[in-house]
Scaffold this motif. Sequence first.
Motif, PDB file in Angstrom:
ATOM      1  N   LEU A 166       0.835  -1.204   0.000  1.00 48.63           N
ATOM      2  CA  LEU A 166       0.000   0.000   0.000  1.00 48.63           C
ATOM      3  C   LEU A 166       0.872   1.258   0.000  1.00 48.63           C
ATOM      4  O   LEU A 166       0.638   2.185  -0.785  1.00 48.63           O
ATOM      5  CB  LEU A 166      -0.944   0.003   1.203  1.00 48.63           C
ATOM      6  CG  LEU A 166      -1.903   1.192   1.283  1.00 48.63           C
ATOM      7  CD1 LEU A 166      -2.786   1.275   0.047  1.00 48.63           C
ATOM      8  CD2 LEU A 166      -2.744   1.098   2.547  1.00 48.63           C
ATOM      9  N   LEU A 167       1.895   1.282   0.855  1.00 50.48           N
ATOM     10  CA  LEU A 167       2.811   2.433   0.875  1.00 50.48           C
ATOM     11  C   LEU A 167       3.549   2.582  -0.449  1.00 50.48           C
ATOM     12  O   LEU A 167       3.739   3.697  -0.937  1.00 50.48           O
ATOM     13  CB  LEU A 167       3.812   2.298   2.029  1.00 50.48           C
ATOM     14  CG  LEU A 167       3.240   2.456   3.434  1.00 50.48           C
ATOM     15  CD1 LEU A 167       4.309   2.140   4.486  1.00 50.48           C
ATOM     16  CD2 LEU A 167       2.689   3.855   3.632  1.00 50.48           C
ATOM     17  N   ALA A 168       3.945   1.450  -1.044  1.00 47.22           N
ATOM     18  CA  ALA A 168       4.630   1.495  -2.335  1.00 47.22           C
ATOM     19  C   ALA A 168       3.698   2.056  -3.405  1.00 47.22           C
ATOM     20  O   ALA A 168       4.107   2.887  -4.230  1.00 47.22           O
ATOM     21  CB  ALA A 168       5.111   0.105  -2.731  1.00 47.22           C
ATOM     22  N   GLY A 169       2.442   1.603  -3.405  1.00 44.36           N
ATOM     23  CA  GLY A 169       1.479   2.118  -4.374  1.00 44.36           C
ATOM     24  C   GLY A 169       1.285   3.614  -4.244  1.00 44.36           C
ATOM     25  O   GLY A 169       1.287   4.350  -5.238  1.00 44.36           O
ATOM     26  N   LEU A 170       1.119   4.084  -3.002  1.00 44.84           N
ATOM     27  CA  LEU A 170       0.958   5.519  -2.770  1.00 44.84           C
ATOM     28  C   LEU A 170       2.227   6.284  -3.165  1.00 44.84           C
ATOM     29  O   LEU A 170       2.152   7.394  -3.705  1.00 44.84           O
ATOM     30  CB  LEU A 170       0.598   5.779  -1.309  1.00 44.84           C
ATOM     31  CG  LEU A 170      -0.760   5.220  -0.863  1.00 44.84           C
ATOM     32  CD1 LEU A 170      -0.940   5.397   0.646  1.00 44.84           C
ATOM     33  CD2 LEU A 170      -1.899   5.852  -1.632  1.00 44.84           C
ATOM     34  N   ALA A 171       3.388   5.677  -2.901  1.00 47.85           N
ATOM     35  CA  ALA A 171       4.658   6.313  -3.288  1.00 47.85           C
ATOM     36  C   ALA A 171       4.747   6.454  -4.804  1.00 47.85           C
ATOM     37  O   ALA A 171       5.162   7.506  -5.313  1.00 47.85           O
ATOM     38  CB  ALA A 171       5.842   5.505  -2.756  1.00 47.85           C
ATOM     39  N   PHE A 172       4.328   5.419  -5.543  1.00 50.34           N
ATOM     40  CA  PHE A 172       4.389   5.502  -7.000  1.00 50.34           C
ATOM     41  C   PHE A 172       3.434   6.550  -7.545  1.00 50.34           C
ATOM     42  O   PHE A 172       3.745   7.245  -8.508  1.00 50.34           O
ATOM     43  CB  PHE A 172       4.135   4.140  -7.643  1.00 50.34           C
ATOM     44  CG  PHE A 172       5.355   3.267  -7.669  1.00 50.34           C
ATOM     45  CD1 PHE A 172       6.473   3.616  -8.406  1.00 50.34           C
ATOM     46  CD2 PHE A 172       5.405   2.092  -6.940  1.00 50.34           C
ATOM     47  CE1 PHE A 172       7.608   2.827  -8.420  1.00 50.34           C
ATOM     48  CE2 PHE A 172       6.531   1.293  -6.939  1.00 50.34           C
ATOM     49  CZ  PHE A 172       7.638   1.659  -7.683  1.00 50.34           C
ATOM     50  N   VAL A 173       2.272   6.705  -6.928  1.00 52.51           N
ATOM     51  CA  VAL A 173       1.358   7.780  -7.337  1.00 52.51           C
ATOM     52  C   VAL A 173       2.030   9.135  -7.082  1.00 52.51           C
ATOM     53  O   VAL A 173       1.968  10.044  -7.923  1.00 52.51           O
ATOM     54  CB  VAL A 173       0.002   7.665  -6.604  1.00 52.51           C
ATOM     55  CG1 VAL A 173      -0.845   8.906  -6.829  1.00 52.51           C
ATOM     56  CG2 VAL A 173      -0.750   6.419  -7.078  1.00 52.51           C
ATOM     57  N   ALA A 174       2.698   9.257  -5.925  1.00 57.32           N
ATOM     58  CA  ALA A 174       3.422  10.504  -5.628  1.00 57.32           C
ATOM     59  C   ALA A 174       4.551  10.734  -6.633  1.00 57.32           C
ATOM     60  O   ALA A 174       4.786  11.866  -7.072  1.00 57.32           O
ATOM     61  CB  ALA A 174       3.976  10.463  -4.205  1.00 57.32           C
ATOM     62  N   PHE A 175       5.253   9.653  -7.021  1.00 57.84           N
ATOM     63  CA  PHE A 175       6.309   9.795  -8.025  1.00 57.84           C
ATOM     64  C   PHE A 175       5.734  10.271  -9.358  1.00 57.84           C
ATOM     65  O   PHE A 175       6.364  11.035 -10.085  1.00 57.84           O
ATOM     66  CB  PHE A 175       7.064   8.480  -8.238  1.00 57.84           C
ATOM     67  CG  PHE A 175       7.791   7.971  -7.022  1.00 57.84           C
ATOM     68  CD1 PHE A 175       8.261   8.823  -6.039  1.00 57.84           C
ATOM     69  CD2 PHE A 175       8.005   6.618  -6.859  1.00 57.84           C
ATOM     70  CE1 PHE A 175       8.924   8.340  -4.923  1.00 57.84           C
ATOM     71  CE2 PHE A 175       8.662   6.122  -5.750  1.00 57.84           C
ATOM     72  CZ  PHE A 175       9.132   6.985  -4.778  1.00 57.84           C
ATOM     73  N   GLY A 176       4.517   9.797  -9.681  1.00 60.39           N
ATOM     74  CA  GLY A 176       3.849  10.256 -10.897  1.00 60.39           C
ATOM     75  C   GLY A 176       3.589  11.746 -10.851  1.00 60.39           C
ATOM     76  O   GLY A 176       3.839  12.466 -11.825  1.00 60.39           O
ATOM     77  N   ALA A 177       3.097  12.234  -9.705  1.00 59.36           N
ATOM     78  CA  ALA A 177       2.851  13.670  -9.553  1.00 59.36           C
ATOM     79  C   ALA A 177       4.163  14.454  -9.623  1.00 59.36           C
ATOM     80  O   ALA A 177       4.242  15.515 -10.252  1.00 59.36           O
ATOM     81  CB  ALA A 177       2.135  13.935  -8.231  1.00 59.36           C
ATOM     82  N   TRP A 178       5.220  13.913  -8.992  1.00 59.36           N
ATOM     83  CA  TRP A 178       6.526  14.556  -9.016  1.00 59.36           C
ATOM     84  C   TRP A 178       7.036  14.637 -10.454  1.00 59.36           C
ATOM     85  O   TRP A 178       7.592  15.653 -10.883  1.00 59.36           O
ATOM     86  CB  TRP A 178       7.472  13.745  -8.152  1.00 59.36           C
ATOM     87  CG  TRP A 178       8.837  14.312  -7.865  1.00 59.36           C
ATOM     88  CD1 TRP A 178       9.474  15.341  -8.490  1.00 59.36           C
ATOM     89  CD2 TRP A 178       9.736  13.859  -6.867  1.00 59.36           C
ATOM     90  NE1 TRP A 178      10.711  15.554  -7.943  1.00 59.36           N
ATOM     91  CE2 TRP A 178      10.904  14.647  -6.942  1.00 59.36           C
ATOM     92  CE3 TRP A 178       9.688  12.847  -5.921  1.00 59.36           C
ATOM     93  CZ2 TRP A 178      11.992  14.460  -6.104  1.00 59.36           C
ATOM     94  CZ3 TRP A 178      10.786  12.667  -5.090  1.00 59.36           C
ATOM     95  CH2 TRP A 178      11.916  13.465  -5.181  1.00 59.36           C
TER      96      TRP A 178
END
Length: 195
Positions: free
Chosen positions: A73-85
Amino acid sequence: MNGFLAALAISFGVIFVAELGDKSQLMALTFATRFRAAPVLIGITAATALVHLVSVGIGYGLGAALPTAWISLLAGLAFVAFGAWTLRGDRLTEEEKGRAERTSGSVILAVGGAFFLAELGDKTMLATITLATQHGWFGTWIGSTVGMVAADALAILVGRLLGRRLPERVIRYGAAALFFVFGIVLSIDALIELL
């Protein structure tokens, strides 16, 4: 596909995409306009290998300490954040650009030092930590290092042959979309496991 090969392939793909349009890729392009490609690539490889070794160590330790569903779950949220970044984009600061342009000492040490400092806390380092929580550390280390070096080598090649960058907007949107897809899939899988 065995664990090592899966970690290698996934890490290569994710980090290659993450590096497209990243500030360290812009640094590679800048260094390549001033120095021969081989020492620039050696410096990039050494710095990347070291930063990603630290990253997989952190990620592997976190993976051993936390339950896998929460890590997913944390990895998924991190990847969404990386997308925004990634959508936001990276630019070299004037200081970073100046450092790349005025380096006169040993090219390998100068490039390696600049890349090491630029990668600390960067999205590729964070993505490597995230990947190492899910996959074997060795495959993740090799895959992430080779993925980043390949993307930076592409910048050097393109910069030297064409004298201009790839269409930054297209690359940024494509990379962001891939991060969003990875993030959503990981998050959904984790939520299914948790519920």
